[in-house]
Write a protein that holds these residues in place. Sequence first.
Motif, PDB file in Angstrom:
ATOM      1  N   LEU A   1       0.827  -1.204   0.000  1.00  0.00           N
ATOM      2  CA  LEU A   1       0.000   0.000   0.000  1.00  0.00           C
ATOM      3  C   LEU A   1       0.865   1.258   0.000  1.00  0.00           C
ATOM      4  O   LEU A   1       0.557   2.238  -0.681  1.00  0.00           O
ATOM      5  CB  LEU A   1      -0.945  -0.003   1.206  1.00  0.00           C
ATOM      6  N   PHE A   2       1.953   1.239   0.755  1.00  0.00           N
ATOM      7  CA  PHE A   2       2.896   2.363   0.776  1.00  0.00           C
ATOM      8  C   PHE A   2       3.470   2.593  -0.620  1.00  0.00           C
ATOM      9  O   PHE A   2       3.526   3.725  -1.099  1.00  0.00           O
ATOM     10  CB  PHE A   2       4.005   2.060   1.780  1.00  0.00           C
ATOM     11  N   LYS A   3       3.900   1.518  -1.256  1.00  0.00           N
ATOM     12  CA  LYS A   3       4.489   1.619  -2.589  1.00  0.00           C
ATOM     13  C   LYS A   3       3.475   2.202  -3.586  1.00  0.00           C
ATOM     14  O   LYS A   3       3.813   3.041  -4.404  1.00  0.00           O
ATOM     15  CB  LYS A   3       4.967   0.237  -3.034  1.00  0.00           C
TER      16      LYS A   3
ATOM     17  N   GLU B   1       5.712  10.006  -3.964  1.00  0.00           N
ATOM     18  CA  GLU B   1       5.696  11.329  -3.337  1.00  0.00           C
ATOM     19  C   GLU B   1       6.877  11.484  -2.375  1.00  0.00           C
ATOM     20  O   GLU B   1       7.521  12.535  -2.335  1.00  0.00           O
ATOM     21  CB  GLU B   1       4.381  11.523  -2.581  1.00  0.00           C
ATOM     22  N   LEU B   2       7.180  10.440  -1.619  1.00  0.00           N
ATOM     23  CA  LEU B   2       8.295  10.500  -0.671  1.00  0.00           C
ATOM     24  C   LEU B   2       9.623  10.670  -1.403  1.00  0.00           C
ATOM     25  O   LEU B   2      10.458  11.482  -0.991  1.00  0.00           O
ATOM     26  CB  LEU B   2       8.328   9.254   0.214  1.00  0.00           C
ATOM     27  N   LYS B   3       9.830   9.928  -2.471  1.00  0.00           N
ATOM     28  CA  LYS B   3      11.081  10.061  -3.229  1.00  0.00           C
ATOM     29  C   LYS B   3      11.230  11.468  -3.787  1.00  0.00           C
ATOM     30  O   LYS B   3      12.314  12.059  -3.719  1.00  0.00           O
ATOM     31  CB  LYS B   3      11.145   9.016  -4.342  1.00  0.00           C
TER      32      LYS B   3
ATOM     33  N   GLY C   1      17.154  17.343  -0.818  1.00  0.00           N
ATOM     34  CA  GLY C   1      18.494  16.796  -0.677  1.00  0.00           C
ATOM     35  C   GLY C   1      18.596  15.780   0.445  1.00  0.00           C
ATOM     36  O   GLY C   1      19.663  15.554   1.007  1.00  0.00           O
ATOM     37  N   HIS C   2      17.472  15.168   0.772  1.00  0.00           N
ATOM     38  CA  HIS C   2      17.417  14.163   1.842  1.00  0.00           C
ATOM     39  C   HIS C   2      17.872  12.823   1.252  1.00  0.00           C
ATOM     40  O   HIS C   2      17.491  12.467   0.144  1.00  0.00           O
ATOM     41  CB  HIS C   2      15.978  14.063   2.361  1.00  0.00           C
ATOM     42  N   PRO C   3      18.682  12.062   1.977  1.00  0.00           N
ATOM     43  CA  PRO C   3      19.186  10.798   1.427  1.00  0.00           C
ATOM     44  C   PRO C   3      18.138   9.705   1.278  1.00  0.00           C
ATOM     45  O   PRO C   3      18.402   8.678   0.655  1.00  0.00           O
ATOM     46  CB  PRO C   3      20.257  10.378   2.444  1.00  0.00           C
ATOM     47  N   GLY C   4      16.969   9.900   1.826  1.00  0.00           N
ATOM     48  CA  GLY C   4      15.937   8.872   1.773  1.00  0.00           C
ATOM     49  C   GLY C   4      15.961   8.018   3.027  1.00  0.00           C
ATOM     50  O   GLY C   4      16.759   8.240   3.940  1.00  0.00           O
ATOM     51  N   TYR C   5      15.073   7.061   3.074  1.00  0.00           N
ATOM     52  CA  TYR C   5      14.888   6.234   4.257  1.00  0.00           C
ATOM     53  C   TYR C   5      15.098   4.765   3.915  1.00  0.00           C
ATOM     54  O   TYR C   5      14.537   4.280   2.939  1.00  0.00           O
ATOM     55  CB  TYR C   5      13.460   6.390   4.804  1.00  0.00           C
TER      56      TYR C   5
END
Length: 171
Positions: free
Chosen positions: A118-120, A126-128, A135-139
Motif C-alpha cells: 500500500l505504501f508503494k 511522493e516521498l522520493k 536533498g534528503h538521502p531517503g529512508y
Amino acid sequence: MLQSFDPVADSRSRVLVLGTMPGVMSLQKQQYYGHPRNAFWSLVAALAGEPLPEEYGLRKAMLLRAGIALWDVCRCCEREGSLDSNICREEPNEIVGLLADHPAIRAIAFNGQPAYRLFKRHVEKELKAWCIKRGHPGYPYLHLPSTSPAHAVPFERKLERWRPLEEYLRY
C-alpha cells in the motif's frame, strides 16, 4: 468508510512503523493493535527491554520512549472483516508530512507485506520526490513479518525478524 487513528510520534521518534489499517477489534477499542493475540505490543516491549504495560496509554508511552513512531498507510478504506487482503477504496495518510514534522526518523518499517504494498502504491513516489527536492538521502525500508495472529509464526521468530529496528533506535 473505516477511519484510521492519529499517528503516535514525538521528537524522540527514530523509526516509523507503518501498518495497513486497524482491524475490527482495534477499531472497536480505539487502540492500535487491540487484538489480544496480536504480537505488536509484546514485540515493542521486548525491543524496549521493558515489561508490557496493560494500559493502552502506558503502551503508547513505552513506544515513544523506545523511539518508535506508529501510523497506518491508510487514512480510510472499505474492508469486510480485518484481513488486509479485503482493503479497497483506500486513501493514504499524509506520511510525507509526518516525516517532515519528525526529522529524527531515520527508517521506515512495515508491519507485514500488505503495508509495504500500500505504501508503494500510494506514498513512495511522493516521498522520493520530497527527498530529492530537499536533498534528503531517503529512508531505509525494513520489511517485518506481520504481528497479526493470522500470521502464525512463533513469537521468538517474529522477534528475531524485528530486531533490526534496534540499529535505528540507538542514538
